[in-house]
Design a protein around this motif. Structure first.
Motif, PDB file in Angstrom:
ATOM      1  N   THR A  93       0.841  -1.207   0.000  1.00  0.00           N
ATOM      2  CA  THR A  93       0.000   0.000   0.000  1.00  0.00           C
ATOM      3  C   THR A  93       0.875   1.255   0.000  1.00  0.00           C
ATOM      4  OG1 THR A  93      -0.027   0.181   2.397  1.00  0.00           O
ATOM      5  CG2 THR A  93      -1.675  -1.254   1.416  1.00  0.00           C
ATOM      6  N   LYS A  94       0.275   2.370  -0.438  1.00  0.00           N
ATOM      7  CA  LYS A  94       1.037   3.630  -0.450  1.00  0.00           C
ATOM      8  C   LYS A  94       1.369   4.066   0.974  1.00  0.00           C
ATOM      9  CE  LYS A  94      -0.559   5.563  -4.819  1.00  0.00           C
ATOM     10  NZ  LYS A  94      -1.424   6.556  -5.418  1.00  0.00           N
ATOM     11  N   GLY A  95       0.498   3.721   1.918  1.00  0.00           N
ATOM     12  CA  GLY A  95       0.759   4.047   3.326  1.00  0.00           C
ATOM     13  C   GLY A  95       2.026   3.389   3.827  1.00  0.00           C
ATOM     14  N   GLU A  96       2.246   2.128   3.391  1.00  0.00           N
ATOM     15  CA  GLU A  96       3.474   1.420   3.798  1.00  0.00           C
ATOM     16  C   GLU A  96       4.698   2.062   3.159  1.00  0.00           C
ATOM     17  OE1 GLU A  96       1.957  -3.140   4.534  1.00  0.00           O
ATOM     18  OE2 GLU A  96       1.994  -2.399   2.479  1.00  0.00           O
ATOM     19  N   VAL A  97       4.560   2.501   1.897  1.00  0.00           N
ATOM     20  CA  VAL A  97       5.685   3.180   1.222  1.00  0.00           C
ATOM     21  C   VAL A  97       5.972   4.488   1.943  1.00  0.00           C
ATOM     22  CG1 VAL A  97       6.584   4.075  -0.951  1.00  0.00           C
ATOM     23  CG2 VAL A  97       5.006   2.161  -0.980  1.00  0.00           C
ATOM     24  N   MET A  98       4.906   5.205   2.320  1.00  0.00           N
ATOM     25  CA  MET A  98       5.075   6.490   3.011  1.00  0.00           C
ATOM     26  C   MET A  98       5.825   6.288   4.325  1.00  0.00           C
ATOM     27  SD  MET A  98       2.046   8.996   4.316  1.00  0.00           S
ATOM     28  CE  MET A  98       2.340  10.315   5.484  1.00  0.00           C
ATOM     29  N   ARG A  99       5.445   5.232   5.071  1.00  0.00           N
ATOM     30  CA  ARG A  99       6.119   4.942   6.350  1.00  0.00           C
ATOM     31  C   ARG A  99       7.602   4.669   6.164  1.00  0.00           C
ATOM     32  NH1 ARG A  99       4.867   5.113  11.178  1.00  0.00           N
ATOM     33  NH2 ARG A  99       2.801   4.886  12.006  1.00  0.00           N
ATOM     34  N   ALA A 100       7.925   3.956   5.073  1.00  0.00           N
ATOM     35  CA  ALA A 100       9.332   3.616   4.826  1.00  0.00           C
ATOM     36  C   ALA A 100      10.110   4.816   4.317  1.00  0.00           C
ATOM     37  CB  ALA A 100       9.416   2.482   3.805  1.00  0.00           C
ATOM     38  N   ALA A 101       9.423   5.672   3.525  1.00  0.00           N
ATOM     39  CA  ALA A 101      10.132   6.751   2.834  1.00  0.00           C
ATOM     40  C   ALA A 101      10.413   7.942   3.736  1.00  0.00           C
ATOM     41  CB  ALA A 101       9.319   7.201   1.630  1.00  0.00           C
TER      42      ALA A 101
END
Length: 817
Positions: A93-101
């Protein structure tokens, strides 16, 4: 007129959410800004705006935002584009990418605050004991946080207490959002303007004859001012004058000294002098020109250069050219330990133009690096970092270098997004029309295959710098040595002789053992029982320096046993060996020499790597024992002997890449030897010296290894001919995970037939009390990747609706190798 924004929330949900804003907010808000929004009943998140529009959501009523958190976007449009690609390609999900980024300081969290209800008079007799404790505390404190209430009532779960107090209208509750990033403020000191005149200064010093400490502080201040034109820090003055901050405070109160504050960056590099970059030798120069030619027609180029061939100097020349064009450079490394050595090398050439970004840096340091890159500041023209640096907000990227591109550490395994930094770098380069250079002495089969098939450019560098010979690699047959009683501990006589010769010549030695700890198994001689981890299906590893047994998967530990847990026998024996045991044996064999160890246990902390690498470079350590951290591109000038203690545990591994990986690892470790005039020597201890891979390592035969492995991959349908998606189910109930994954495999087999492998339990099937079961899906080249993913998503959605499988967590890992 109504305005709305779509936002990404930093939680693993698949879609973006719509919130309403007023017209003045709509004029101010831009994509890439953060807004505080309420999600769920009371939790507040920092959400990232992706789009401002006027279409209301159909299914739900759009809530209003709490407030806008940024004055300008912290994330660029290009980043949002990259996040979309990562989330669709790696099926997260984009939320997971946001958390990592984003650095965690940007992911605001909310905290519940309890306040006294001023509008209500309370009858104390109606309150229970725990309620009264909270009420009483609020008489003395204006607000309480949840953690404080836990301490007051001595309970873990305080929500029932808070709920009852709310019902009785004793308290009110609100959410406080706190920003985690704080800029670093440094205190500086200077003499007050009044005493700048010589006469006034003389009178001042005379008046301080009875305050020797204050006088000493002033004298030191004059000395420091004479030595440097830079402003004087308070901490520096305290240290130099051997006084305390109280003395300085007194001088400030007397208006003799004046303090002022300046906001500074936490990370800055002290580069004394800048050097010209080295002149390339003829082979490097040819390679450099070939890379530039290749970049005329292709965006990606592979530099296949043997170890110690001087690839870094070629990178430096390419970086110089990119910076001259006013563009940014991203330099990716597989291991944080490598940045230590590289920074000092690149600093000599580029001074303050460097920014470093990796997970050992503090939250605040990462925010500063982020802001510098986004502002295209001069100190962030070159960014060096591990895989997470791919997420930085570049504005004008011109070149990406992926050094040691074959390394598995470029792949993120947990948590999502499970991206591969090398492949993501190629996509990022394409977005910026930047060039991507992949460098390695032992490229991964997929990259080499792409280069041979003309998808990437290919440039070879076959000579070591200064025409130094490749190391002389010999295989030592340990089985024969044991029979002939020529082993001392875990050392063959050949290896011991080699170490003695090197030490006699005042040279250094590296010993490689890919296992930390003292011994991987402790076994009872009487009944054969060995202590297991209660949470994972592995035996506990014995760590001698702490005298404890540890699990390397979940961190469980216990004191070393004095007797067997099964039969109470005291005859316990350790089997196998790790870096710690090698270190101890060496101390007994070479008591007059300094032995160092480099593994996960000794490199904790921000400067863990640095300390060991620096002391080895400066010759303080004679023999360095380590795990695969040692194999990654480190450059030690005085190492002439490298010993691989046990090559077999690398080869015998249930994985289609085991042979490729062990070839790469041994070649890379061997490459640390003899990097200056004297030819290096490598000794590989093995029970099976006739193994194909070991034979290929001993003669540096990369082409032979590539040919064998690529044929096998073709025959058994593995990458680069087939893509792989791995699906793992996790649950603490063995039967539940078993039946759930069996159902999933049957559904997938209806669509993909014989290209579904499994389901089966991995060799270590239980980790942290969760059972794992895997399915592999192989995707032929002609099959559409996006359609395949759509089918997997549909099956996953219907799986989620089955009640009996609830709680089974499904992890999808695209390109899991």
């Amino acid at each position: 007129m109504s305005y709305f924004i779509d936002v990404i929330l930093p939680i693993p949900l698949d879609k973006e959410f719509t919130y309403s804003i007023n017209s003045s907010e709509a004029a101010f808000v831009k994509p890439g800004m953060r807004v505080a929004v309420q999600f769920g009943k009371s939790k507040i998140y920092a959400a990232l705006v992706t789009v401002v529009h006027q279409t209301p959501p159909i299914v739900y009523e759009a809530k209003e935002i709490e407030h806008i958190l940024d004055e300008s976007p912290i994330v660029t449009k290009d980043q949002l584009k990259l996040w979309s690609w990562i989330s669709s390609y790696y099926m997260c999900t984009k939320g997971e990418v946001m958390r990592a980024a984003l650095p965690s300081a940007f992911l605001l969290e909310s905290e519940t605050i309890v306040l006294k209800n001023e509008n209500n008079t309370v009858d104390e007799l109606l309150l229970k004991d725990d309620e009264f404790l909270v009420f009483e505390a609020l008489q003395y404190q204006s607000l309480l946080r949840i953690q404080e209430i836990m301490n007051i009532v001595s309970k873990k779960n305080v929500l029932p207490v808070i709920k009852r107090l709310l019902e009785k209208e004793v308290i009110t509750v609100q959410e406080e959002i706190y920003e985690q990033y704080k800029p670093k403020i440094v205190r500086y000191i200077k003499l007050d303007q009044e005493y700048k005149e010589e006469e006034a200064l003389k009178l001042l010093l005379d008046s301080l004859t009875r305050a020797p400490k204050q006088r000493e502080v002033l004298m030191q201040l004059f000395t420091l001012e004479a030595q440097t034109s830079k402003p004087i820090k308070v901490t520096e003055l305290v240290k130099k004058s051997n006084s305390s901050s109280a003395v300085i405070k007194t001088l400030i109160d007397k208006n003799i000294l004046e303090e002022y504050h300046v906001q500074t960056d936490r990370v800055h590099y002290e580069a004394d002098t800048q050097y010209e970059s080295k002149k390339l030798n003829e082979y490097q120069d040819i390679a450099f020109k070939e890379i530039k030619e290749s970049f005329n027609t292709k965006d990606v180029c592979l530099l296949h250069g043997v170890t110690s061939s001087g690839k870094t100097e070629i990178y430096v020349k390419l970086i110089e050219e990119t910076i001259k064009q006013g563009r940014q450079v991203l330099y990716l490394l597989p291991e944080i330990g490598l940045t230590t050595q590289l920074i000092s090398r690149l600093q000599q050439y580029f001074g303050e133009k460097l920014t470093v970004y990796h997970s050992k840096y503090s939250v605040n340091e990462r925010v500063e690096a982020w802001n510098n890159v986004k502002g295209a500041k001069s100190k962030a023209q070159i960014v060096i970092g591990a895989r997470s640096a791919i997420f930085l907000p570049f504005t004008n990227l011109g070149l990406i270098i992926v050094d040691e591109e074959h390394e598995s550490t470029f792949k993120q395994y947990d948590p999502a997004p499970r991206y591969h930094a090398r492949d993501t770098a190629i996509v990022l380069g394409h977005m910026f029309k930047a060039k991507v250079l992949l460098g390695s002495a032992t490229p991964s089969l997929e990259t080499y295959y792409n280069a041979i098939k003309n998808k990437f450019g290919l440039v070879k560098l076959t000579r070591r710098f200064g025409n130094v010979l490749m190391p002389d690699i010999n295989l030592v047959d340990v089985k024969t040595k044991y029979k002939k009683k020529q082993m001392t501990g875990h050392f063959s006589d050949t290896l011991l002789e080699g170490i003695q010769d090197a030490l006699r010549e005042k040279e250094q030695v590296i010993l490689f053992q890919n296992r930390r700890g003292y011994s991987p198994v402790v076994e009872c001689n009487t009944c054969g029982h060995s202590p297991q981890c209660p949470n994972c299906d592995v035996s506990l590893t014995y760590h001698n320096h702490r005298n404890q047994l540890r699990c390397h998967y979940c961190g469980y530990n216990m004191a070393m046993l004095l007797q067997c847990m099964a039969c109470n026998s005291t005859e316990l024996q350790t089997k196998g060996f790790g870096t710690e045991q090698i270190e101890q044996e060496l101390k007994e064999l070479f008591p007059d020499y300094k032995i160092g160890r480099m593994d996960q246990d000794t490199t904790r902390g921000k400067y863990g790597y640095e300390k060991i690498i620096n002391s080895f470079e400066q010759g303080e350590i004679d023999i360095l024992v380590g795990t695969q951290m040692l194999s990654k591109g480190l450059d030690f000038r005085n190492v002439t002997l490298v010993g691989i203690m046990n090559a077999d545990n690398l080869l015998n591994f249930p994985d289609f890449r085991a042979h490729e990986r062990s070839f790469q690892l041994m070649q890379q470790v061997a490459g640390r030897a003899g990097r200056t005039k004297k030819r290096g020597k490598v000794l590989i201890q093995t029970y099976n010296p006739y193994h194909q891979i070991l034979q290929q390592v001993s003669i540096n035969d990369f082409q032979g290894m590539y040919k064998d492995q690529i044929e096998e991959r073709h025959q058994y349908k593995y990458p680069p001919f087939f893509r792989i998606i791995k699906i793992t189910g996790k649950h603490k109930d063995y039967n539940k995970v078993n039946s759930a994954i069996d159902w999933l495999a049957r559904s997938l087999r209806n669509s993909f037939h014989e290209n579904v492998l499994g389901p089966e339990f991995p060799p270590i099937s239980r980790i942290r009390n969760q059972y794992h079961k895997n399915i592999l899906i192989k995707i032929p080249q002609k099959q559409s990747l996006s359609k395949t993913k759509d089918i997997i998503k549909k099956i996953h959605t219907s799986f989620a609706t089955i009640k009996e499988f609830s709680g089974v967590r499904i992890i999808i890992n695209v390109d899991n190798y």
